[in-house]
Structure formats: structure tokens, C-alpha cells
Design a protein around this motif. Structure first.
Motif, PDB file in Angstrom:
ATOM      1  N   ALA A  14       9.447  -0.846  -4.050  1.00 25.44           N
ATOM      2  CA  ALA A  14       9.769  -0.054  -2.864  1.00 25.44           C
ATOM      3  C   ALA A  14       9.742  -0.966  -1.643  1.00 25.44           C
ATOM      4  O   ALA A  14       8.692  -1.458  -1.244  1.00 25.44           O
ATOM      5  CB  ALA A  14       8.763   1.075  -2.691  1.00 25.44           C
ATOM      6  N   ASP A  15      10.910  -1.210  -1.083  1.00 28.69           N
ATOM      7  CA  ASP A  15      11.009  -2.062   0.099  1.00 28.69           C
ATOM      8  C   ASP A  15      12.282  -1.695   0.842  1.00 28.69           C
ATOM      9  O   ASP A  15      13.299  -1.389   0.229  1.00 28.69           O
ATOM     10  CB  ASP A  15      11.043  -3.539  -0.311  1.00 28.69           C
ATOM     11  N   ASP A  16      12.229  -1.740   2.169  1.00 31.70           N
ATOM     12  CA  ASP A  16      13.405  -1.381   2.960  1.00 31.70           C
ATOM     13  C   ASP A  16      14.346  -2.564   3.174  1.00 31.70           C
ATOM     14  O   ASP A  16      15.424  -2.399   3.733  1.00 31.70           O
ATOM     15  CB  ASP A  16      12.991  -0.762   4.299  1.00 31.70           C
ATOM     16  N   THR A  17      13.978  -3.747   2.709  1.00 36.76           N
ATOM     17  CA  THR A  17      14.815  -4.942   2.872  1.00 36.76           C
ATOM     18  C   THR A  17      15.546  -5.235   1.563  1.00 36.76           C
ATOM     19  O   THR A  17      14.908  -5.546   0.549  1.00 36.76           O
ATOM     20  CB  THR A  17      13.945  -6.152   3.266  1.00 36.76           C
ATOM     21  N   PRO A  18      16.879  -5.134   1.574  1.00 35.03           N
ATOM     22  CA  PRO A  18      17.643  -5.316   0.338  1.00 35.03           C
ATOM     23  C   PRO A  18      17.384  -6.648  -0.373  1.00 35.03           C
ATOM     24  O   PRO A  18      17.248  -6.667  -1.599  1.00 35.03           O
ATOM     25  CB  PRO A  18      19.101  -5.226   0.803  1.00 35.03           C
ATOM     26  N   VAL A  20      14.717  -8.466  -0.452  1.00 38.74           N
ATOM     27  CA  VAL A  20      13.395  -8.452  -1.094  1.00 38.74           C
ATOM     28  C   VAL A  20      13.467  -7.639  -2.387  1.00 38.74           C
ATOM     29  O   VAL A  20      12.997  -8.077  -3.445  1.00 38.74           O
ATOM     30  CB  VAL A  20      12.321  -7.882  -0.140  1.00 38.74           C
ATOM     31  N   ARG A  21      14.065  -6.459  -2.314  1.00 34.64           N
ATOM     32  CA  ARG A  21      14.217  -5.634  -3.514  1.00 34.64           C
ATOM     33  C   ARG A  21      14.975  -6.384  -4.603  1.00 34.64           C
ATOM     34  O   ARG A  21      14.568  -6.405  -5.762  1.00 34.64           O
ATOM     35  CB  ARG A  21      14.979  -4.340  -3.189  1.00 34.64           C
ATOM     36  N   ASP A  22      16.068  -7.023  -4.208  1.00 41.56           N
ATOM     37  CA  ASP A  22      16.911  -7.714  -5.175  1.00 41.56           C
ATOM     38  C   ASP A  22      16.198  -8.888  -5.830  1.00 41.56           C
ATOM     39  O   ASP A  22      16.329  -9.118  -7.024  1.00 41.56           O
ATOM     40  CB  ASP A  22      18.202  -8.186  -4.515  1.00 41.56           C
ATOM     41  N   ARG A  23      15.430  -9.652  -5.044  1.00 40.70           N
ATOM     42  CA  ARG A  23      14.704 -10.802  -5.616  1.00 40.70           C
ATOM     43  C   ARG A  23      13.620 -10.355  -6.590  1.00 40.70           C
ATOM     44  O   ARG A  23      13.465 -10.938  -7.661  1.00 40.70           O
ATOM     45  CB  ARG A  23      14.108 -11.665  -4.514  1.00 40.70           C
ATOM     46  N   PHE A  24      12.855  -9.354  -6.212  1.00 43.49           N
ATOM     47  CA  PHE A  24      11.834  -8.829  -7.124  1.00 43.49           C
ATOM     48  C   PHE A  24      12.483  -8.324  -8.401  1.00 43.49           C
ATOM     49  O   PHE A  24      12.031  -8.617  -9.513  1.00 43.49           O
ATOM     50  CB  PHE A  24      11.043  -7.687  -6.472  1.00 43.49           C
ATOM     51  N   ARG A  25      13.545  -7.528  -8.245  1.00 42.26           N
ATOM     52  CA  ARG A  25      14.228  -6.965  -9.414  1.00 42.26           C
ATOM     53  C   ARG A  25      14.741  -8.066 -10.330  1.00 42.26           C
ATOM     54  O   ARG A  25      14.515  -8.038 -11.545  1.00 42.26           O
ATOM     55  CB  ARG A  25      15.384  -6.059  -8.998  1.00 42.26           C
ATOM     56  N   ALA A  26      15.412  -9.053  -9.763  1.00 42.71           N
ATOM     57  CA  ALA A  26      15.975 -10.143 -10.563  1.00 42.71           C
ATOM     58  C   ALA A  26      14.887 -10.911 -11.315  1.00 42.71           C
ATOM     59  O   ALA A  26      15.039 -11.222 -12.504  1.00 42.71           O
ATOM     60  CB  ALA A  26      16.776 -11.088  -9.666  1.00 42.71           C
ATOM     61  N   ALA A  27      13.789 -11.205 -10.639  1.00 38.23           N
ATOM     62  CA  ALA A  27      12.699 -11.953 -11.278  1.00 38.23           C
ATOM     63  C   ALA A  27      12.075 -11.142 -12.418  1.00 38.23           C
ATOM     64  O   ALA A  27      11.811 -11.686 -13.500  1.00 38.23           O
ATOM     65  CB  ALA A  27      11.638 -12.325 -10.248  1.00 38.23           C
ATOM     66  N   LEU A  28      11.856  -9.863 -12.172  1.00 36.59           N
ATOM     67  CA  LEU A  28      11.253  -9.024 -13.200  1.00 36.59           C
ATOM     68  C   LEU A  28      12.182  -8.838 -14.394  1.00 36.59           C
ATOM     69  O   LEU A  28      11.754  -8.921 -15.552  1.00 36.59           O
ATOM     70  CB  LEU A  28      10.857  -7.669 -12.610  1.00 36.59           C
ATOM     71  N   GLU A  29      13.459  -8.605 -14.124  1.00 39.57           N
ATOM     72  CA  GLU A  29      14.411  -8.446 -15.219  1.00 39.57           C
ATOM     73  C   GLU A  29      14.571  -9.742 -16.003  1.00 39.57           C
ATOM     74  O   GLU A  29      14.688  -9.719 -17.230  1.00 39.57           O
ATOM     75  CB  GLU A  29      15.751  -7.945 -14.688  1.00 39.57           C
ATOM     76  N   HIS A  30      14.547 -10.863 -15.311  1.00 45.18           N
ATOM     77  CA  HIS A  30      14.628 -12.163 -15.982  1.00 45.18           C
ATOM     78  C   HIS A  30      13.450 -12.358 -16.932  1.00 45.18           C
ATOM     79  O   HIS A  30      13.586 -12.976 -17.994  1.00 45.18           O
ATOM     80  CB  HIS A  30      14.676 -13.290 -14.952  1.00 45.18           C
ATOM     81  N   ALA A  31      12.300 -11.820 -16.563  1.00 51.58           N
ATOM     82  CA  ALA A  31      11.096 -11.919 -17.390  1.00 51.58           C
ATOM     83  C   ALA A  31      11.080 -10.858 -18.502  1.00 51.58           C
ATOM     84  O   ALA A  31      10.124 -10.796 -19.274  1.00 51.58           O
ATOM     85  CB  ALA A  31       9.852 -11.783 -16.519  1.00 51.58           C
ATOM     86  N   GLY A  32      12.121 -10.027 -18.554  1.00 54.71           N
ATOM     87  CA  GLY A  32      12.230  -9.050 -19.622  1.00 54.71           C
ATOM     88  C   GLY A  32      11.706  -7.670 -19.308  1.00 54.71           C
ATOM     89  O   GLY A  32      11.607  -6.819 -20.193  1.00 54.71           O
ATOM     90  N   HIS A  33      11.388  -7.421 -18.055  1.00 54.75           N
ATOM     91  CA  HIS A  33      10.863  -6.113 -17.667  1.00 54.75           C
ATOM     92  C   HIS A  33      11.982  -5.231 -17.144  1.00 54.75           C
ATOM     93  O   HIS A  33      13.038  -5.710 -16.748  1.00 54.75           O
ATOM     94  CB  HIS A  33       9.784  -6.270 -16.593  1.00 54.75           C
ATOM     95  N   ARG A  39      14.438   2.473  -1.590  1.00 55.79           N
ATOM     96  CA  ARG A  39      14.482   2.031  -0.191  1.00 55.79           C
ATOM     97  C   ARG A  39      13.522   2.749   0.728  1.00 55.79           C
ATOM     98  O   ARG A  39      13.326   2.324   1.857  1.00 55.79           O
ATOM     99  CB  ARG A  39      15.895   2.228   0.362  1.00 55.79           C
ATOM    100  N   SER A  40      12.940   3.839   0.276  1.00 55.62           N
ATOM    101  CA  SER A  40      12.127   4.641   1.187  1.00 55.62           C
ATOM    102  C   SER A  40      10.997   5.336   0.434  1.00 55.62           C
ATOM    103  O   SER A  40      10.995   5.395  -0.804  1.00 55.62           O
ATOM    104  CB  SER A  40      12.997   5.705   1.861  1.00 55.62           C
ATOM    105  N   ALA A  41      10.066   5.883   1.195  1.00 46.81           N
ATOM    106  CA  ALA A  41       8.961   6.629   0.600  1.00 46.81           C
ATOM    107  C   ALA A  41       9.488   7.857  -0.144  1.00 46.81           C
ATOM    108  O   ALA A  41       8.989   8.195  -1.221  1.00 46.81           O
ATOM    109  CB  ALA A  41       7.961   7.043   1.670  1.00 46.81           C
ATOM    110  N   LEU A  62       3.977  -2.512   2.372  1.00 44.52           N
ATOM    111  CA  LEU A  62       3.032  -1.811   3.245  1.00 44.52           C
ATOM    112  C   LEU A  62       3.465  -1.834   4.702  1.00 44.52           C
ATOM    113  O   LEU A  62       2.860  -1.157   5.525  1.00 44.52           O
ATOM    114  CB  LEU A  62       1.639  -2.418   3.105  1.00 44.52           C
ATOM    115  N   GLY A  63       4.499  -2.553   5.032  1.00 42.86           N
ATOM    116  CA  GLY A  63       4.994  -2.617   6.395  1.00 42.86           C
ATOM    117  C   GLY A  63       6.093  -1.615   6.695  1.00 42.86           C
ATOM    118  O   GLY A  63       6.766  -1.706   7.706  1.00 42.86           O
ATOM    119  N   GLU A  64       6.268  -0.654   5.813  1.00 38.58           N
ATOM    120  CA  GLU A  64       7.293   0.371   6.017  1.00 38.58           C
ATOM    121  C   GLU A  64       7.098   1.064   7.365  1.00 38.58           C
ATOM    122  O   GLU A  64       5.979   1.207   7.838  1.00 38.58           O
ATOM    123  CB  GLU A  64       7.228   1.428   4.904  1.00 38.58           C
ATOM    124  N   ASP A  65       8.170   1.542   7.940  1.00 45.99           N
ATOM    125  CA  ASP A  65       8.129   2.287   9.195  1.00 45.99           C
ATOM    126  C   ASP A  65       7.308   3.562   8.991  1.00 45.99           C
ATOM    127  O   ASP A  65       7.663   4.421   8.186  1.00 45.99           O
ATOM    128  CB  ASP A  65       9.548   2.643   9.624  1.00 45.99           C
TER     129      ASP A  65
END
Length: 72
Positions: A14-18, A20-33, A39-41, A62-65
Motif C-alpha cells: 500500500a503506497d501512493d507512489t507508483p 514505490v509500488r512497482d519496485r516492491f511488486r517486481a522484487a517480490l514477484e521476482h522472488a516468487g511471491h 493506492r489508498s487506505a 506510513l506517510g500516507e495523507d
């Protein structure tokens, strides 16, 4: 490389910055998860309510608006 017999987890990012979301997703998927991004609460709550039994980890910005994420 994914280890043989490794346990694969489901993670919600959960992050409002595309980027950041994309990097986390790519890393996790690369690791097989499995990784879902929101984008929002409101989206996070909907995803958790829909898939609670399948989710292993939440990564939350945690820095969400505070005005847009206040829960009533």
C-alpha cells in the motif's frame, strides 16, 4: 533464483507512489511471491476484507495523507 521447496507468500503493498509500488511488486514477484498493490487506505481495506485468509504480509506507507486515510 528461487530455492526448491521455498514457501511463497502473498503480500499487499500500500503506497501512493507508483514507482514505490512497482519496485516492491517486481522484487517480490521476482522472488516468487504473489504481490498486490493498492493506492489508498480504502483500496487496502477492500483488499484485506476480500482476501484476508490469503494475505501473509502488508507493506504500508506510513506517510500516507492523513485526510484521505482517516477511518470512521
Amino acid at each position: 533464483m528461487i530455492a526448491v521447496g521455498a514457501t511463497h507468500k502473498t503480500v499487499v503493498i500500500a503506497d501512493d507512489t507508483p514507482s514505490v509500488r512497482d519496485r516492491f511488486r517486481a522484487a517480490l514477484e521476482h522472488a516468487g511471491h504473489r504481490a498486490y498493490t493498492v493506492r489508498s487506505a480504502a483500496e487496502l481495506l477492500a483488499r484485506v476484507r476480500a482476501d484476508l485468509s490469503e494475505i501473509d504480509l502488508l507493506v504500508v506507507d506510513l506517510g500516507e495523507d492523513r485526510k484521505s486515510t482517516r477511518l470512521n
